[in-house]
Design an enzyme around this catalytic site. Sequence first.
Site, PDB file in Angstrom:
ATOM      1  N   SER A  87       0.819  -1.218   0.000  1.00 52.83           N
ATOM      2  CA  SER A  87       0.000   0.000   0.000  1.00 52.83           C
ATOM      3  C   SER A  87       0.845   1.257   0.000  1.00 52.83           C
ATOM      4  O   SER A  87       0.303   2.370   0.028  1.00 52.83           O
ATOM      5  CB  SER A  87      -0.913   0.034   1.230  1.00 52.83           C
ATOM      6  OG  SER A  87      -1.819  -1.033   1.201  1.00 52.83           O
ATOM      7  N   THR A 189      -1.403   1.809   4.486  1.00 50.00           N
ATOM      8  CA  THR A 189      -0.994   3.201   4.270  1.00 50.00           C
ATOM      9  C   THR A 189      -0.458   3.688   5.589  1.00 50.00           C
ATOM     10  O   THR A 189      -1.069   3.457   6.628  1.00 50.00           O
ATOM     11  CB  THR A 189      -2.211   4.064   3.877  1.00 50.00           C
ATOM     12  OG1 THR A 189      -2.545   3.783   2.535  1.00 50.00           O
ATOM     13  CG2 THR A 189      -1.929   5.550   4.024  1.00 50.00           C
ATOM     14  N   THR A 207       1.396   6.833   0.767  1.00 49.84           N
ATOM     15  CA  THR A 207       0.582   5.725   0.272  1.00 49.84           C
ATOM     16  C   THR A 207       0.728   5.553  -1.239  1.00 49.84           C
ATOM     17  O   THR A 207       1.114   6.497  -1.932  1.00 49.84           O
ATOM     18  CB  THR A 207      -0.906   5.994   0.589  1.00 49.84           C
ATOM     19  OG1 THR A 207      -1.682   4.843   0.268  1.00 49.84           O
ATOM     20  CG2 THR A 207      -1.450   7.171  -0.214  1.00 49.84           C
ATOM     21  N   ARG A 217      -6.403   9.265  -9.986  1.00 53.21           N
ATOM     22  CA  ARG A 217      -7.132   9.407  -8.721  1.00 53.21           C
ATOM     23  C   ARG A 217      -6.179   9.750  -7.554  1.00 53.21           C
ATOM     24  O   ARG A 217      -5.135   9.159  -7.395  1.00 53.21           O
ATOM     25  CB  ARG A 217      -7.864   8.103  -8.412  1.00 53.21           C
ATOM     26  CG  ARG A 217      -8.663   8.113  -7.103  1.00 53.21           C
ATOM     27  CD  ARG A 217      -7.875   7.533  -5.952  1.00 53.21           C
ATOM     28  NE  ARG A 217      -8.672   7.438  -4.715  1.00 53.21           N
ATOM     29  CZ  ARG A 217      -8.137   7.156  -3.527  1.00 53.21           C
ATOM     30  NH1 ARG A 217      -6.837   6.954  -3.420  1.00 53.21           N
ATOM     31  NH2 ARG A 217      -8.887   7.083  -2.464  1.00 53.21           N
ATOM     32  N   ILE A 218      -6.598  10.709  -6.737  1.00 48.22           N
ATOM     33  CA  ILE A 218      -5.859  11.094  -5.544  1.00 48.22           C
ATOM     34  C   ILE A 218      -6.772  10.884  -4.343  1.00 48.22           C
ATOM     35  O   ILE A 218      -7.945  11.230  -4.393  1.00 48.22           O
ATOM     36  CB  ILE A 218      -5.478  12.603  -5.592  1.00 48.22           C
ATOM     37  CG1 ILE A 218      -4.782  12.981  -6.905  1.00 48.22           C
ATOM     38  CG2 ILE A 218      -4.626  12.986  -4.375  1.00 48.22           C
ATOM     39  CD1 ILE A 218      -3.465  12.333  -7.141  1.00 48.22           C
ATOM     40  N   GLY A 219      -6.250  10.346  -3.273  1.00 50.60           N
ATOM     41  CA  GLY A 219      -7.052  10.140  -2.066  1.00 50.60           C
ATOM     42  C   GLY A 219      -6.818  11.229  -1.036  1.00 50.60           C
ATOM     43  O   GLY A 219      -6.477  12.364  -1.367  1.00 50.60           O
ATOM     44  N   ASP A 220      -7.018  10.863   0.204  1.00 53.19           N
ATOM     45  CA  ASP A 220      -6.873  11.819   1.309  1.00 53.19           C
ATOM     46  C   ASP A 220      -5.425  11.985   1.776  1.00 53.19           C
ATOM     47  O   ASP A 220      -5.052  13.015   2.326  1.00 53.19           O
ATOM     48  CB  ASP A 220      -7.694  11.329   2.506  1.00 53.19           C
ATOM     49  CG  ASP A 220      -7.217   9.954   2.986  1.00 53.19           C
ATOM     50  OD1 ASP A 220      -6.914   9.087   2.132  1.00 53.19           O
ATOM     51  OD2 ASP A 220      -7.125   9.737   4.209  1.00 53.19           O
ATOM     52  N   THR A 240      -6.336   6.524   7.659  1.00 52.94           N
ATOM     53  CA  THR A 240      -6.135   5.457   6.677  1.00 52.94           C
ATOM     54  C   THR A 240      -7.515   4.952   6.266  1.00 52.94           C
ATOM     55  O   THR A 240      -8.499   5.125   6.987  1.00 52.94           O
ATOM     56  CB  THR A 240      -5.269   4.323   7.262  1.00 52.94           C
ATOM     57  OG1 THR A 240      -5.097   3.302   6.281  1.00 52.94           O
ATOM     58  CG2 THR A 240      -5.904   3.701   8.491  1.00 52.94           C
ATOM     59  N   GLY A 241      -7.581   4.319   5.092  1.00 54.51           N
ATOM     60  CA  GLY A 241      -8.863   3.787   4.631  1.00 54.51           C
ATOM     61  C   GLY A 241      -9.346   4.515   3.388  1.00 54.51           C
ATOM     62  O   GLY A 241      -8.557   5.110   2.656  1.00 54.51           O
ATOM     63  N   MET A 242     -10.641   4.443   3.161  1.00 57.76           N
ATOM     64  CA  MET A 242     -11.240   5.001   1.935  1.00 57.76           C
ATOM     65  C   MET A 242     -11.133   6.530   1.921  1.00 57.76           C
ATOM     66  O   MET A 242     -11.929   7.241   2.545  1.00 57.76           O
ATOM     67  CB  MET A 242     -12.714   4.561   1.877  1.00 57.76           C
ATOM     68  CG  MET A 242     -13.456   4.999   0.644  1.00 57.76           C
ATOM     69  SD  MET A 242     -12.827   4.247  -0.863  1.00 57.76           S
ATOM     70  CE  MET A 242     -13.694   2.676  -0.860  1.00 57.76           C
ATOM     71  N   GLY A 243     -10.137   7.008   1.192  1.00 55.73           N
ATOM     72  CA  GLY A 243      -9.770   8.418   1.254  1.00 55.73           C
ATOM     73  C   GLY A 243     -10.861   9.382   0.851  1.00 55.73           C
ATOM     74  O   GLY A 243     -10.944  10.491   1.380  1.00 55.73           O
TER      75      GLY A 243
HETATM   76  C1  SD4 Z   1      -6.303   6.471  -0.031  1.00 53.57           C
HETATM   77  N1  SD4 Z   1      -6.311   6.526   2.360  1.00 53.57           N
HETATM   78  O1  SD4 Z   1      -5.608   6.622  -1.027  1.00 53.57           O
HETATM   79  C2  SD4 Z   1      -5.645   5.951   1.234  1.00 53.57           C
HETATM   80  C3  SD4 Z   1      -5.671   4.445   1.218  1.00 53.57           C
HETATM   81  C4  SD4 Z   1      -5.294   3.797   2.517  1.00 53.57           C
HETATM   82  O2  SD4 Z   1      -4.515   1.980   3.718  1.00 53.57           O
HETATM   83  O3  SD4 Z   1      -5.326   4.375   3.561  1.00 53.57           O
HETATM   84  N2  SD4 Z   1      -4.900   2.575   2.541  1.00 53.57           N
HETATM   85  O4  SD4 Z   1      -7.503   6.686  -0.030  1.00 53.57           O
END
Ligand code: SD4
Length: 329
Positions: A87, A189, A207, A217-220, A240-243
């Site tokens: 990740s 992450t 990450t 695509r860019i996350g948080d 961490t998780g679904m950004g």
């Molecule tokens: C994202 N937050 O790109 C990140 C992914 C993540 O453990 O946290 N993975 O959305």
Amino acid sequence: MERRKFLKNSGLGGAALMGGAWAAACKEETEGRKVEAKTLSGPMVIATWDVPNATAKAYEVLHGLGTALDAVEKGVMVEEADVENQSVGKGGRPDRDGHVTLDACIMDKDSRCGAVVYLRDIVHAVSVARKVMEETPHVMLAGEGAKKFALEMGFPEEDLLTEKSRQEWLEWKKTSKYEPVINIENHDTIGMLAIDSNGDIAGACTTSGMAYKMAGRIGDSPIIGAGLFVDNEVGGATATGMGEEVVRTVGSFLIVELMRQGKSPQEACEEGVRRIIAKKENYRDIQIGFIAVNKAGETGAFCIHPGFSYRKYSTAGHENIPAASYIKS
Ligand code: SD4
């Protein structure tokens, strides 16, 4: 003998000797509110997920009287270089076109910050983010520009896609279904927060993003305020998780602001998760985990699904702490 060498050679724990600077830091006033000194007993670091090598590296920096900024950079670099962590950094899972693209940010005690997004072919995205902070008038560089800057700064170029991640991606392409598996597919992450021997706080987050994301695509994680936020008067938080959901609620900034208003790190992380749940009907389909630390060195963590934990290294020891969750099982 200079102080740094003395501390290293003394055989004593650095924290015992750092009492002066530490106690001074504890007496600071924050917006008229006395910062609690009860749990602050030396430098410390926390990081999302069970990443003992990363927190050990960061603590080594802190114990040698390094800054929190150096500690978080060096700490998360361990995961960026670890090809087993799929990740982060090298070995990260690619986007749906087969490209590994990295997002990272870093923030220091003076609210200086730097970030890179959609960075390709450079392992240590966090160090490029730090260079953006220190060497440019900007906060964030993206894509080709970020890579050009990294190369100019002397970072080596290398292919980040390992054979293992390539094979998994080829397997994924057979169905091409974008349904991230909770606690598995986008696990690890790394968001890290440290307090140094001066009582100063810094944070970093890095990450390769959600596996098999759309190109671009860019996350948080590289967004200051979403994936990471530090206010040296108050504390820090990271996610961490679904950004996408963390961005929608500006999660890390929210948690730091809640701590400013008097909530403990634990209460603030719980409210951060509740805010997401309140806005997301299908919250059961996603995982989000927050961790936070305040100026007193108190920590907290909360997540949607069980399975998230954080690593903590302080004078009290080095432990993996399972986070409480909104959904209990
Ligand atoms: C994202 N937050 O790109 C990140 C992914 C993540 O453990 O946290 N993975 O959305």
